[in-house]
Design an enzyme around this catalytic site. Structure first.
Site, mmCIF file in Angstrom:
data_model
loop_
_atom_site.group_PDB
_atom_site.id
_atom_site.type_symbol
_atom_site.label_atom_id
_atom_site.label_comp_id
_atom_site.label_asym_id
_atom_site.label_seq_id
_atom_site.Cartn_x
_atom_site.Cartn_y
_atom_site.Cartn_z
ATOM 1 N N TYR A 160 13.885 3.536 33.082
ATOM 2 C CA TYR A 160 14.725 4.018 34.250
ATOM 3 C C TYR A 160 16.075 4.578 33.608
ATOM 4 O O TYR A 160 16.695 5.392 34.470
ATOM 5 C CB TYR A 160 15.014 3.020 35.317
ATOM 6 C CG TYR A 160 13.939 2.933 36.162
ATOM 7 C CD1 TYR A 160 12.534 2.185 35.555
ATOM 8 C CD2 TYR A 160 14.005 3.221 37.506
ATOM 9 C CE1 TYR A 160 11.693 1.800 36.763
ATOM 10 C CE2 TYR A 160 12.823 2.973 38.458
ATOM 11 C CZ TYR A 160 11.833 2.168 37.972
ATOM 12 O OH TYR A 160 10.652 2.018 38.775
ATOM 13 N N LYS A 227 6.709 -8.024 29.080
ATOM 14 C CA LYS A 227 5.562 -7.677 28.088
ATOM 15 C C LYS A 227 5.550 -7.374 26.873
ATOM 16 O O LYS A 227 5.294 -6.612 26.211
ATOM 17 C CB LYS A 227 5.095 -6.188 28.933
ATOM 18 C CG LYS A 227 3.682 -5.673 28.425
ATOM 19 C CD LYS A 227 2.587 -6.407 29.153
ATOM 20 C CE LYS A 227 1.362 -6.142 28.505
ATOM 21 N NZ LYS A 227 0.135 -7.025 28.626
ATOM 22 N N ASP A 281 1.352 -8.957 33.292
ATOM 23 C CA ASP A 281 0.109 -8.842 34.010
ATOM 24 C C ASP A 281 -0.259 -10.495 34.376
ATOM 25 O O ASP A 281 -0.821 -10.068 35.583
ATOM 26 C CB ASP A 281 -1.015 -8.174 32.914
ATOM 27 C CG ASP A 281 -0.921 -8.717 31.471
ATOM 28 O OD1 ASP A 281 0.513 -8.640 31.127
ATOM 29 O OD2 ASP A 281 -1.688 -8.920 30.689
ATOM 30 N N ASP A 305 9.996 -3.320 39.796
ATOM 31 C CA ASP A 305 9.893 -2.489 40.806
ATOM 32 C C ASP A 305 8.195 -2.640 41.087
ATOM 33 O O ASP A 305 8.106 -2.705 42.282
ATOM 34 C CB ASP A 305 9.982 -0.881 40.220
ATOM 35 C CG ASP A 305 10.222 0.103 41.117
ATOM 36 O OD1 ASP A 305 10.453 -0.379 42.333
ATOM 37 O OD2 ASP A 305 10.418 1.303 40.943
#
Ligand code: NAP
Length: 416
Positions: A160, A227, A281, A305
């Site tokens: 972002y 992640k 995940d 988000d």
């Protein structure tokens, strides 16, 4: 007193200030408010009515919010011929706490997003999104009441940050050539390229805030969501730096998951907060399959988000999803959803997300009594099954009402 071109400072209000690292809240605080685009006017009108009624009910005239309109988005473009006037940002900075409706990002207006710009300019580094269930709301899961999480999403960096180059441009070619030549990468020449910065500074201040929240509210755990198995030096570093803050700054208040098994045989010592981490995940399935094992989820920007909308879906959808953007002191409170343009000015949309954002604002100001009154009144209104279209379509035997009627019902259902 600041001077503004188009903002009228109310005479009957006072500014919130910061003293000894604490907010000083007068009984008549001036709260800047950005009405917002699309459904913004409908939900903001409803929210202001509900908040005013709850504050009156709680404090019988001793406290009162003094709203001050400031402008961004389409309205600002009409008045100032710019989308995000400097005096709007200045006013939020000066008055410390503000409420905001959703904003359309102008195409070709020179902004990636007005919302992102506001968060970055004001250094509102933590996006806080609580997700919990109101009994009676329809849900796609069997036990929506088991989910009660607060997402702490980093708000200023990650993908972002807005550092990217369009495929085929001179700059994209320059970056690709430089990387392929100097860093031995093998990026295809027909790629667009983006950069994902995640810093120690950005991570630590976010995780610090999340852990302080857990301590203040006696919550059981903070989970670092990342992640890092793939993006080792950005998301993996987020996890590592998160644990570092926890261990260095909160040593006697926390236990890591590793310590839980190594030292405590899996039995959580009383009064401590568990710090754990989960791969992104995995957390998406865990919030569905084992939601009650999670409390605060601290995440980098993009994960947060995605995760907040996914969690919101479990408890009734975006109409029920509040949020806040908070820096060291400044708080800008806004719903998670956008401008939902197809419902603009139709008086049909669910205002609960913005009303609950205002509840967070009242809690931030220490006006808990009024916050509780609103929460309880929403609960009762939903229980009575007079709700907006989004909830009605998920609830058996419910009666559909418009935005303003729903707000009126909430006000009627308030108890002091
Ligand atoms: P959206 O405005 O969030 O709306 C998507 C859908 O979510 C709606 O069609 C509606 O679904 C549901 N929804 C949203 N708000 C709701 C509410 N209060 N009550 C009930 N349902 C609600 O997303 P979008 O259409 O993708 O984005 C529209 C514009 O908003 C874009 O310009 C985007 O940039 C902007 N945006 C702004 C913000 C912000 O200001 N913070 C955040 C996100 C997006 P149903 O049609 O199924 O009822």
């Amino acid at each position: 007193m600041p001077k503004y071109k188009h903002v009228t400072i109310p005479k009957d209000g006072k500014r919130i200030t910061v003293k000894n690292k604490k907010l000083q809240i007068p009984n008549n605080p001036i709260i800047p408010v950005i009405e917002g685009d699309g459904i913004g006017p409908d939900i903001m009108k409803a929210t202001r009515r509900v908040v005013d009624a709850a504050v009156e009910k709680a404090y019988k005239g001793k406290k009162k919010i003094v709203w001050m309109d400031v402008y961004a988005g389409e309205k600002a473009n009409e008045i100032y011929h710019e989308w995000l006037p400097k005096e709007t940002v200045d006013a939020i900075r000066h008055y410390v706490v503000a409420l905001k409706g959703p904003l359309t990002t102008p195409i070709g207006g020179g902004f990636r997003s007005l919302n992102v710009t506001l968060r970055q300019t004001l250094n509102l580094y933590a996006c806080i999104r609580p997700v919990s269930y109101f009994p009676g709301v329809g849900s796609p899961v069997t036990h929506p009441e088991r989910l009660n999480v607060i997402i702490y999403r980093e708000n200023t960096e990650d993908v972002y940050a807005g550092i990217e180059w369009k495929k085929g441009t001179k700059d994209a070619k320059k970056v690709i050539n430089w990387l392929n030549k100097n860093m031995k990468t093998n990026i295809r020449s027909d790629s667009g390229v983006g950069i994902k910065p995640i810093s120690v500074t950005g991570t630590k201040r976010l995780v610090r805030k999340a852990i302080k929240h857990a301590i203040d509210k006696k919550l059981p755990s903070v989970t670092l969501v990342h992640k890092g198995n793939i993006m080792k030096y950005t998301e993996g570093a987020f996890r590592d730096w998160g644990y570092q803050v926890a261990i260095k700054e909160f040593r006697n208040k926390i236990v890591t998951e590793q310590e839980l098994w190594d030292k405590y045989k899996g039995k959580m010592p009383q009064g401590k907060i568990l710090i754990k981490d989960r791969i992104a995940d995995s957390i998406f399935q865990q919030v569905l399959t084992r939601p009650n094992e999670y409390s605060i989820l601290a995440t980098p920007n993009l994960n947060g988000d995605y995760l907040s909308d996914a969690c919101a879906a479990q408890v009734g959808g975006l109409g029920m999803a509040p949020g806040a953007n908070i820096g060291d002191y400044i708080g800008l409170f806004e719903a998670t959803h956008g401008t939902a343009p197809k419902y603009a000015n139709k008086d049909v949309i669910n205002p609960t997300s913005l009303i609950l954002s205002a509840v967070m604002m009242l809690e931030y100001m220490g006006w808990e009594k009024s916050a509780k009154i609103i929460e309880k009144a929403i609960e009762l209104t939903i229980k009575k099954k007079t709700v907006t279209y989004d909830l009605e379509r998920q609830m058996k035997g419910a009666k559909k009402v418009g935005t303003s009627q729903f707000a009126t019902n909430i006000i009627k259902n308030m108890k002091s």
